[in-house]
Design a protein around this motif. Structure first.
Motif, PDB file in Angstrom:
ATOM      1  N   ASN A  58     -42.046  80.086 -22.224  1.00  0.00           N
ATOM      2  CA  ASN A  58     -43.018  79.804 -21.176  1.00  0.00           C
ATOM      3  C   ASN A  58     -42.454  80.181 -19.820  1.00  0.00           C
ATOM      4  O   ASN A  58     -41.345  79.784 -19.461  1.00  0.00           O
ATOM      5  N   LEU A  59     -43.225  80.952 -19.063  1.00  0.00           N
ATOM      6  CA  LEU A  59     -42.796  81.341 -17.727  1.00  0.00           C
ATOM      7  C   LEU A  59     -42.997  80.180 -16.762  1.00  0.00           C
ATOM      8  O   LEU A  59     -44.015  79.497 -16.805  1.00  0.00           O
ATOM      9  N   ILE A  60     -42.042  79.987 -15.862  1.00  0.00           N
ATOM     10  CA  ILE A  60     -42.176  78.912 -14.886  1.00  0.00           C
ATOM     11  C   ILE A  60     -42.618  79.444 -13.530  1.00  0.00           C
ATOM     12  O   ILE A  60     -42.933  78.682 -12.641  1.00  0.00           O
ATOM     13  N   ALA A  61     -42.650  80.749 -13.380  1.00  0.00           N
ATOM     14  CA  ALA A  61     -43.105  81.359 -12.131  1.00  0.00           C
ATOM     15  C   ALA A  61     -44.582  81.732 -12.255  1.00  0.00           C
ATOM     16  O   ALA A  61     -45.073  82.029 -13.333  1.00  0.00           O
ATOM     17  N   ASP A  62     -45.267  81.745 -11.144  1.00  0.00           N
ATOM     18  CA  ASP A  62     -46.669  82.136 -11.096  1.00  0.00           C
ATOM     19  C   ASP A  62     -46.740  83.615 -10.738  1.00  0.00           C
ATOM     20  O   ASP A  62     -46.398  84.010  -9.627  1.00  0.00           O
ATOM     21  N   PHE A  63     -47.172  84.450 -11.687  1.00  0.00           N
ATOM     22  CA  PHE A  63     -47.254  85.890 -11.477  1.00  0.00           C
ATOM     23  C   PHE A  63     -48.691  86.348 -11.211  1.00  0.00           C
ATOM     24  O   PHE A  63     -48.995  87.528 -11.312  1.00  0.00           O
ATOM     25  N   SER A  64     -49.565  85.429 -10.845  1.00  0.00           N
ATOM     26  CA  SER A  64     -50.980  85.779 -10.664  1.00  0.00           C
ATOM     27  C   SER A  64     -51.194  86.773  -9.517  1.00  0.00           C
ATOM     28  O   SER A  64     -52.171  87.509  -9.512  1.00  0.00           O
ATOM     29  N   SER A  65     -50.299  86.823  -8.554  1.00  0.00           N
ATOM     30  CA  SER A  65     -50.439  87.762  -7.439  1.00  0.00           C
ATOM     31  C   SER A  65     -49.679  89.068  -7.691  1.00  0.00           C
ATOM     32  O   SER A  65     -49.566  89.903  -6.803  1.00  0.00           O
ATOM     33  N   TRP A 112     -40.606  82.696  -4.876  1.00  0.00           N
ATOM     34  CA  TRP A 112     -39.288  82.837  -5.483  1.00  0.00           C
ATOM     35  C   TRP A 112     -38.475  83.778  -4.619  1.00  0.00           C
ATOM     36  O   TRP A 112     -38.988  84.707  -4.010  1.00  0.00           O
ATOM     37  N   PHE A 113     -37.168  83.567  -4.575  1.00  0.00           N
ATOM     38  CA  PHE A 113     -36.295  84.404  -3.778  1.00  0.00           C
ATOM     39  C   PHE A 113     -36.012  85.751  -4.428  1.00  0.00           C
ATOM     40  O   PHE A 113     -35.675  86.687  -3.759  1.00  0.00           O
ATOM     41  N   PHE A 114     -36.139  85.834  -5.732  1.00  0.00           N
ATOM     42  CA  PHE A 114     -35.819  87.062  -6.440  1.00  0.00           C
ATOM     43  C   PHE A 114     -37.091  87.838  -6.753  1.00  0.00           C
ATOM     44  O   PHE A 114     -37.486  87.977  -7.889  1.00  0.00           O
ATOM     45  N   CYS A 115     -37.726  88.305  -5.756  1.00  0.00           N
ATOM     46  CA  CYS A 115     -38.936  89.083  -5.995  1.00  0.00           C
ATOM     47  C   CYS A 115     -38.729  90.465  -5.386  1.00  0.00           C
ATOM     48  O   CYS A 115     -37.990  90.635  -4.441  1.00  0.00           O
ATOM     49  N   TYR A 116     -39.343  91.456  -5.965  1.00  0.00           N
ATOM     50  CA  TYR A 116     -39.120  92.836  -5.512  1.00  0.00           C
ATOM     51  C   TYR A 116     -39.955  93.199  -4.336  1.00  0.00           C
ATOM     52  O   TYR A 116     -40.890  92.628  -3.922  1.00  0.00           O
TER      53      TYR A 116
END
Length: 108
Positions: free
Chosen positions: A91-98, A104-108
């Motif tokens: 289960n992913l704990i981050a929201d990737f809807s956008s 999150w600090f580790f985003c591209y």
């Protein structure tokens, strides 16, 4: 007390005992005597502890009188106790809807 029989299983499932089981990777067996079920076990700082299935010379066991990481290491090596690793969640704990991991600090 016999820490390694069926009657003691619930002891090993407490949060504190699980932490001790997780930290085994930093330990090394210096000498294991299978006949007496004793061992000399060293940690990452090269401290050496005399360990058996019922006691250990480390401060953790001396304080709590419960199995320490060295005793878990020995019981595991003697195949008396299997260390169960927690399974990773799918289960992913981050929201990737956008499209990225928002907040999150580790985003591209």
């Amino acid at each position: 007390m016999n820490f390694w029989n069926q009657d003691s299983l619930s002891l090993h499932q407490s949060t504190e005992q699980m932490k001790k089981q997780i930290s085994l990777s930093s330990l090394k067996s210096q000498k294991i005597n299978k006949d007496t079920r004793t061992a000399l076990i060293s940690d990452e700082d090269e401290n050496i502890f005399q360990t058996s299935l019922t006691e250990c010379t480390c401060s953790d066991f001396q304080r709590d009188h419960l199995p320490c990481q060295h005793m878990y290491h020995l019981a595991n090596k003697l195949k008396l106790f299997v260390i169960r690793k927690n399974k990773r969640s799918n289960n992913l704990i981050a929201d990737f809807s956008s499209g990225y991991a928002g907040n999150w600090f580790f985003c591209y």
